[in-house]
Scaffold this motif. Structure first.
Motif: not given
Length: 382
Positions: A149-152, A154-155
């Motif tokens: 889950n790349y968005k998670d 990075e966040k």
């Protein structure tokens, strides 16, 4: 050698040994399909070479064979087209030991380290026991296919100030072999936020015939921020010989790791423990091919017969199948239900992630006959 011939020649009866996997299953009247080791004995050339050494009787102080690193480098170049250098390699007493040493060497108390559950429990345990903070970014699932889950990620890199990322490749228990694009996107994020990558690749030799493994260090532009862990402990089922490689291209990181090992008296090599790996690199490629073919046949058998009834992860690498029994489980833990109703001992899904009590991890490095017994028992609860 076909699969039947391989099994007839190498499958061993472990019921009257001290094998943890079989001893505990026998006490509970179960078929053991849990702990990640194989029910196959080793290639006869490896056994003979070890026997010859033992029979010769010279157990004095020894050094690694002169061509040890040559064999190690050749193995990885031939199988995965990645070039390692002798100077990059350090040793530990196993992959889990390597995790602890790398965490201590490269992070400080209170630092945040990211993992991707569901995941082999020692990842989380090692972080906690070293006094670091665990940051979880769960793998996301589309159908039965898991990825990052790349968005998670990075966040959480931003907000949690993550210092290191512990990658499991191939993934345990999911069995994923991550593709080049998946790794590039992940490593680019790690580079952007100055996150060290620790890649556990102990299952990397057990790759299914239709897959290709990509070592973390094959991505050359990221080599100076990556440390890999590899061993033959899973490849040839050698866990009693506590021997593992930590490969570190960065001279700066190597110096830091060397200082940690020296300061903590962790830099010695056990010559005898290294021997089976050495002989495996020299003689074991054909045996391994046969073992993988048997594992793949086992996976196809269980997938073809149970796939329409329950969710399971496709095995791309390793010999571990993650199986969802949610439709049939009538216990808090699917592993307990399988033990009670089917007399099969497996690893509990909740040990890999808190939401996975309906899942189990199944070891397919055994005979097809054992797999057939398991399938027959599971079909009875279906």
């Amino acid at each position: 050698m076909n699969n039947k011939e391989f099994t007839k020649k190498y499958y061993i009866d472990r019921t009257n040994t001290n094998c943890v996997k079989w001893v505990h299953a026998k006490k509970n009247g179960c078929l053991p399909m849990w702990i990640a080791d194989m029910d196959f004995k080793n290639d006869e050339r490896i056994i003979k070479a070890l026997s010859d050494f033992i029979n010769y009787g010279d157990y004095g102080y020894s050094q690694l064979p002169e061509d040890y690193f040559e064999q190690y480098i050749k193995w990885h170049k031939t199988r995965n087209n990645v070039t390692y250098k002798k100077d990059w390699v350090r040793f530990t007493k196993g992959a889990v030991d390597a995790m602890y040493q790398l965490i201590y060497a490269f992070t400080n108390k209170g630092d945040a380290i990211m993992i991707n559950p569901p995941l082999y429990p020692p990842f989380k345990n090692s972080i906690k026991q070293c006094g670091r903070k665990v940051v979880e970014s769960s793998l996301i699932k589309t159908g039965n296919y898991f990825t990052f889950n790349y968005k998670d990620i990075e966040k959480k890199f931003k907000t949690k100030k993550v210092k290191a990322f512990m990658l499991c490749s191939p993934h345990n228990p999911i069995g994923r072999v991550f593709k080049m694009g998946e790794l590039e996107e992940l490593f680019e994020l790690c580079k952007k936020y100055h996150v060290l990558v620790i890649s556990d690749e102990v299952h990397s030799d057990i790759i299914m015939p239709d897959q290709k493994f990509i070592p973390a260090l094959a991505l050359k532009k990221y080599q100076n921020m990556v440390v890999s862990i590899n061993a033959l402990s899973k490849t040839f089922s050698l866990p009693i010989f506590a021997h593992c490689h930590v490969t570190i291209p960065s001279a700066t990181l190597r110096a830091k790791f060397d200082k940690y090992q020296k300061d903590n008296h962790r830099n010695s090599i056990n010559f005898f423990n290294a021997l089976p790996s050495y002989y495996g690199y020299k003689y074991g490629s054909e045996w391994l091919k046969g073992a993988i073919n048997v594992i793949y046949e086992n996976y196809k058998y269980i997938s073809n017969r149970l796939g329409e009834y329950m969710e399971m992860t496709p095995i791309e690498g390793s010999y571990l199948l993650f199986l969802n029994l949610g439709k049939y489980n009538k216990d808090k833990s699917a592993s307990k239900y399988l033990a009670k109703k089917c007399n099969i001992m497996v690893n509990a899904g909740e040990t890999f992630g808190v939401k996975y009590n309906d899942w189990v991890r199944v070891n397919l490095a055994t005979s097809l006959a054992n797999v057939k017994k398991a399938v027959k028992a599971i079909k009875e609860i279906i």
